[in-house]
Every structure is written in C-alpha cells, then in structure tokens.
Design a protein around this motif. Structure first.
Motif, PDB file in Angstrom:
ATOM      1  N   LEU A 134      -3.288 -12.123  -6.604  1.00  0.00           N
ATOM      2  CA  LEU A 134      -1.299 -11.902  -6.229  1.00  0.00           C
ATOM      3  C   LEU A 134      -0.892 -10.397  -6.490  1.00  0.00           C
ATOM      4  N   PHE A 135      -1.862  -9.256  -7.313  1.00  0.00           N
ATOM      5  CA  PHE A 135      -1.404  -8.428  -7.363  1.00  0.00           C
ATOM      6  C   PHE A 135      -1.673  -7.570  -6.009  1.00  0.00           C
ATOM      7  N   ALA A 136      -2.262  -7.640  -5.510  1.00  0.00           N
ATOM      8  CA  ALA A 136      -2.125  -7.313  -4.425  1.00  0.00           C
ATOM      9  C   ALA A 136      -1.330  -7.046  -3.654  1.00  0.00           C
ATOM     10  N   PRO A 137      -0.886  -8.488  -3.126  1.00  0.00           N
ATOM     11  CA  PRO A 137       0.100  -8.476  -2.173  1.00  0.00           C
ATOM     12  C   PRO A 137       0.930  -7.347  -2.335  1.00  0.00           C
ATOM     13  N   ALA A 138       2.128  -7.392  -4.101  1.00  0.00           N
ATOM     14  CA  ALA A 138       2.663  -7.413  -4.462  1.00  0.00           C
ATOM     15  C   ALA A 138       3.145  -6.008  -4.562  1.00  0.00           C
ATOM     16  N   LEU A 139       1.715  -5.301  -4.581  1.00  0.00           N
ATOM     17  CA  LEU A 139       1.836  -4.288  -4.564  1.00  0.00           C
ATOM     18  C   LEU A 139       1.876  -3.338  -3.143  1.00  0.00           C
ATOM     19  N   LEU A 140       1.289  -4.065  -2.413  1.00  0.00           N
ATOM     20  CA  LEU A 140       1.702  -3.723  -0.763  1.00  0.00           C
ATOM     21  C   LEU A 140       2.953  -3.819  -0.599  1.00  0.00           C
ATOM     22  N   THR A 141       3.247  -5.276  -1.293  1.00  0.00           N
ATOM     23  CA  THR A 141       4.795  -4.626  -0.576  1.00  0.00           C
ATOM     24  C   THR A 141       5.564  -3.456  -1.091  1.00  0.00           C
ATOM     25  N   ILE A 142       5.644  -2.995  -2.412  1.00  0.00           N
ATOM     26  CA  ILE A 142       5.957  -2.335  -3.148  1.00  0.00           C
ATOM     27  C   ILE A 142       6.054  -0.893  -1.630  1.00  0.00           C
ATOM     28  N   LEU A 143       4.839  -0.747  -1.570  1.00  0.00           N
ATOM     29  CA  LEU A 143       4.539   0.939  -1.358  1.00  0.00           C
ATOM     30  C   LEU A 143       4.876   0.577   0.274  1.00  0.00           C
ATOM     31  N   ARG A 144       5.396  -0.757   0.588  1.00  0.00           N
ATOM     32  CA  ARG A 144       5.760  -0.903   2.153  1.00  0.00           C
ATOM     33  C   ARG A 144       7.278   0.284   1.561  1.00  0.00           C
ATOM     34  N   PHE A 145       7.887  -1.222   0.646  1.00  0.00           N
ATOM     35  CA  PHE A 145       9.657  -0.959   0.855  1.00  0.00           C
ATOM     36  C   PHE A 145       8.959   0.601   0.574  1.00  0.00           C
ATOM     37  N   CYS A 146       8.632   1.897  -0.501  1.00  0.00           N
ATOM     38  CA  CYS A 146       8.893   3.450   0.074  1.00  0.00           C
ATOM     39  C   CYS A 146       8.413   3.491   0.720  1.00  0.00           C
ATOM     40  N   GLN A 147       7.779   3.142   2.032  1.00  0.00           N
ATOM     41  CA  GLN A 147       7.344   4.458   3.094  1.00  0.00           C
ATOM     42  C   GLN A 147       8.869   3.639   4.077  1.00  0.00           C
ATOM     43  N   GLY A 148       9.741   2.490   3.482  1.00  0.00           N
ATOM     44  CA  GLY A 148      10.522   2.610   4.632  1.00  0.00           C
ATOM     45  C   GLY A 148      12.454   3.049   4.258  1.00  0.00           C
ATOM     46  N   LEU A 149      12.257   3.917   3.226  1.00  0.00           N
ATOM     47  CA  LEU A 149      12.716   4.666   2.215  1.00  0.00           C
ATOM     48  C   LEU A 149      12.717   5.954   3.317  1.00  0.00           C
ATOM     49  N   GLY A 150      11.465   6.599   3.118  1.00  0.00           N
ATOM     50  CA  GLY A 150      11.225   7.713   3.790  1.00  0.00           C
ATOM     51  C   GLY A 150      12.041   7.873   5.554  1.00  0.00           C
ATOM     52  N   LEU A 151      11.067   6.313   5.832  1.00  0.00           N
ATOM     53  CA  LEU A 151      11.525   6.403   7.479  1.00  0.00           C
ATOM     54  C   LEU A 151      12.905   6.351   7.546  1.00  0.00           C
TER      55      LEU A 151
END
Length: 482
Positions: free
Chosen positions: A132-149
C-alpha cells in the motif's frame, strides 16, 4: 448586461503597444515571450497527461490491483483527481509570489515543482513491491503535480496577456493554450510508440512483459529533459511591463489572497463557472473516453477497443483541438470574449445531449465491430469544440482581475473550476456509465454548460479593458454593466 465594455478616458493606455520586434518597454523579442509561454505550458501539460494516460492503462494494474477491474479503475481515477485538489493550493501559493515578486521567477518555480514530481513517479515501486505504500506515494506525487500546474497556467497566461499588442490580447493569450493539445500529443504519442514497440495489449495485458515492468516509466523519466529546456527558455525572459509598472507605482499588496477575496469575490465566482464546461468537456474527451473505449464490456461497461487502436483515433482528434485554439483567439478579438463564448457554450450543450446516439454500444458497436468512422467523428466534433472554448480562457480570466491580484485571482478561478469540472468528471462519468448509461455522461456535460452560460451572461465584456487597472476601477466597470 451588455456585451460591450468601454474604458474611460482616465483609464491608462493598453498594457503593451509595441512593435513586433520588441521595444524598450517589452525588453525582449516578442517571439521569445511566445516560445516561453507555449513551451512552459506544453511541458506542464505533458507531465499532467502522462499521468492521465497511465491512470487509465497502467496504474489500475500495478498500483491498484483488484479482482474487479471496475473497482481498480475507479480507484485509479480517484488518485487522478488528487492533483485537482492541489491545484487551488498551488494557485494560492504561486499566486502570492507571482503578485508579490513577479511573474518570471514564479513561473520557474512552478515548472520545477511539476517536473521533479513527474520524474519521481517514474522511479516509484509498484504495489507488488511495497504494498500500500505504492499508491500512497503515487498520490503524494500526484498532489505535487497539481501544485505545479496550479501555479503554471495563470503565470503563462499573464506572461502572454501582459505583453500583448493592443487589440491582439486574445490572440497572444492563445499561445499558452496550445500547450494543452501539444502536451497531449507528446504524452500520448510517446505512450503509443512504446505500446506498439513492446507489443502491449490493453485488452489482454502481460503483467510480466516489459511494458508493465519498466517501459511505462520512460515517459515520466524523460520529463526531466523537457524541464531543463523549459528552464533555459524562461530564465532568459524579462518581467512583464504591466507588473513592472505596478511595482514602480507601489500598487502591490502584502496579502494578494485576502485582497482578492475582499475586493474581487464576484469575479472569482464568475471565472470559476465560466471555465466549468470547458473542463468537463476536456476530461470527457481525453481521460474518460479512453477508459470507456478500452474498458471491458462486461466489467466496466466499456467498448473493449484495443488501447493502441483507440489512441490513434484520439491523437487525430487532438489535432483539431490544436487547430481551433487560434481560431478561437481570433474570434475573441474580433467579436469579444462574451458573445464568442456564449455561442460556443451553447454548442457544447447540444453536443452533450447527443452522447447516447454517438457512443452507446448498440449504436457504435464494440471491440472489432466498433464503427471507427463514427468514433472518429465524435472525437473530431468534441475536440473542435474544445479548441474553440479553451482558446479565449487565458484572455478572459486574467482580464477579470486587477494587476496586483491578477496572478492569484485568475489562478484560483481556473483551478477551483478544475475541482468542479475536471477532478470529478472521469470518476462521475465512469460511475454514470456503470450505473445508468453513456447518454447520462452527455447530460452531465449539458448541465455544466448551462451553469457556464449563466456565468457568461452575468459577466462583463473585457475585450477593451486595460490591464493597468486596480480593484476599484474593475468594480466600477462591473457595476456599470446594465
């Protein structure tokens, strides 16, 4: 309300009125501004769409494995929406610095945030490696993508509009809008090439094959090269003349966020709903339609079309998106933002009401029996409308706000609309197909179009307004609208 808005004799002159080869006020050749605004948004949207494509075709298999394909797809779509929650946060964060210290420096920060997050996604372990760490890390980085855009779009739009020639502001503003179709073509074209090269079949995926074990990472890792190119272009820019004048006149405010909510709250509401139907259409025509087309007919209610076959059709459709963005910019300068968008949004409403005819399995077929021409025409019509509605947005949203809160205000409106119109759309559309029918997805678009039409009717015409404006001036202009 009328569709014309004139500036008074006391209003400062148009933001920039210079020769094509640059001037002392602009500071750099206009072509450099065009390249910087276009390249930056292309890179940002490439990063965003690489994730969107993987969220449909890769992540449900390696980050959200489940015996139920429909549940895995919904989980992946929910993670896809995490970036849209982050985007308003990014617009506040980057908007503060964009209105306080300048457009140029802030745009560099947003590009780095997005690019680094995308690169790191390409290095993530999968569910089969760390659970489950995999989808959790994916969600965090997806959030960072949103910050940048969240900080990218408004900054690129201001870079274009605040350096535009008089009477050509919508044309200048359409250049960053072209980053959306260009980024989509790059992201999905690369995925298509890799899928064909490594024989990836979405209808019968090989979990141990090269595509799902390592090839899918390449589009994410390559984003770092594109970011380096984007940084080189942006560091060579000058600050926009409009911001320099505001700084010289001591018009900047200490807290742009509180200022925009106190003095421009009505513009925030208008801008949010003006953008709503555009967002719904775009994520129906890109993310959702891909999942519907390649989805298993039994488990997800999809059409069972092979991934690479459908992606070719989608890439052709995107060409019409790109072609009609400049058309929209010309129309908005010629006839005004408000009348142009009212007509186009009316067409979106009608288009939404026809989804059942276009896309139901009984009408269009499934798998190898798909009516390819009908699907192609659907994509062409939808993407043509997308180009027409998206083109003027980077002109009309910044024009609603005063100079000292323009970055923050336009960014919040654009990105709050992304939550309402984009974050929910792939998830809701997938649920509507599974629970009701594909026709209801079109009704969803029609409803969003009605809300956008209401906002457009209530909004002022901004074609002739000066960008050298303060909150009081804009409030007076809106109040003067009958």
């Amino acid at each position: 309300m009328s569709t014309d808005q004139s500036t008074s004799s006391s209003t400062p002159p148009e933001s920039v009125d210079v020769d094509d080869d640059g001037s002392k006020e602009l500071g750099v050749p206009r072509s450099r501004v065009v390249v910087a605004s276009l390249m930056g948004t292309t890179i940002e949207f490439y990063d965003f769409y690489v994730y969107a494509t993987a969220a449909v075709s890769v992540f449900p298999l390696i980050f959200f494995p489940s015996g139920d394909q429909g549940a895995a797809l919904l989980a992946s779509m929910a993670t896809f929406g995490a970036a849209f929650v982050a985007r308003p946060v990014g617009s506040v964060l980057f908007g503060h610095f964009g209105d306080r210290i300048g457009r140029k420096t802030t745009l560099i920060g947003s590009l780095l945030t997005m690019g680094i997050a995308t690169f790191l996604i390409g290095l993530l372990p999968t569910y089969f490696q760390v659970g489950l760490f995999a989808p959790a890390l994916l969600t965090i980085l997806r959030f960072c993508q949103g910050l940048g855009l969240g900080g990218e779009w408004s900054g690129a739009a201001l870079l274009a509009t605040e350096t535009a020639k008089k009477g050509k502001r919508a044309w200048a503003a359409m250049w960053p809008q072209l980053g959306a179709p260009f980024g989509f073509l790059l992201a999905n074209g690369l995925f298509l090439i890799l899928a064909l090269t490594f024989s990836h079949d979405s209808t019968n995926p090989d979990m141990d094959g090269p595509f799902l074990t390592w090839v899918w990472r390449l589009p994410f890792l390559l984003s770092l090269v594109m970011v380096a190119v984007g940084l080189y272009v942006r560091v060579r820019l000058e600050e926009t003349p409009v911001f320099r004048r505001a700084a010289a006149n001591d018009e900047r405010v200490k807290a742009p966020l509180s200022e925009v909510f106190r003095k421009s709250w009505w513009q925030l509401i208008l801008g949010t709903f003006i953008m709503l139907a555009t967002y719904v259409l775009f994520y129906l025509m890109t993310t959702w339609i891909l999942s519907y087309a390649i989805g298993d007919p039994e488990q997800t209610g999809g059409l069972g079309v092979p991934y690479d076959d459908f992606l070719v059709l989608q890439l052709v459709g995107i060409l019409f998106f790109a072609a009609f963005v400049p058309v929209a910019g010309w129309l908005a300068d010629r006839f005004g933002r408000k009348p142009t968008l009212i007509v186009i949004t009316g067409l979106l409403l009608l288009f939404g009401l026809t989804f059942g005819w276009w896309l139901s399995a009984d009408s269009i077929g499934q798998g190898t029996d798909l009516n390819t021409m009908q699907m192609m025409l659907f994509l062409i019509v939808g993407m043509t409308l997308m180009g027409l509605t998206f083109g003027p947005m980077s002109a009309i949203l910044p024009e609603l706000f005063p100079t000292n809160t323009r970055y923050t205000g336009s960014g919040i409106a654009y990105n709050v609309s992304s939550i309402l119109g984009a974050a929910l759309t792939p998830f809701v559309a997938t649920w509507l197909v599974q629970s009701y029918s594909v026709a209801h997805v079109g009704y969803y678009l029609a409803f969003a179009s009605v809300l956008t039409l209401i906002a457009l009717v209530l909004s002022p015409e901004t074609k002739s307004k000066s960008l050298d404006s303060d909150s009081a001036t804009i409030a007076e202009e809106i109040a003067s609208e009958p």
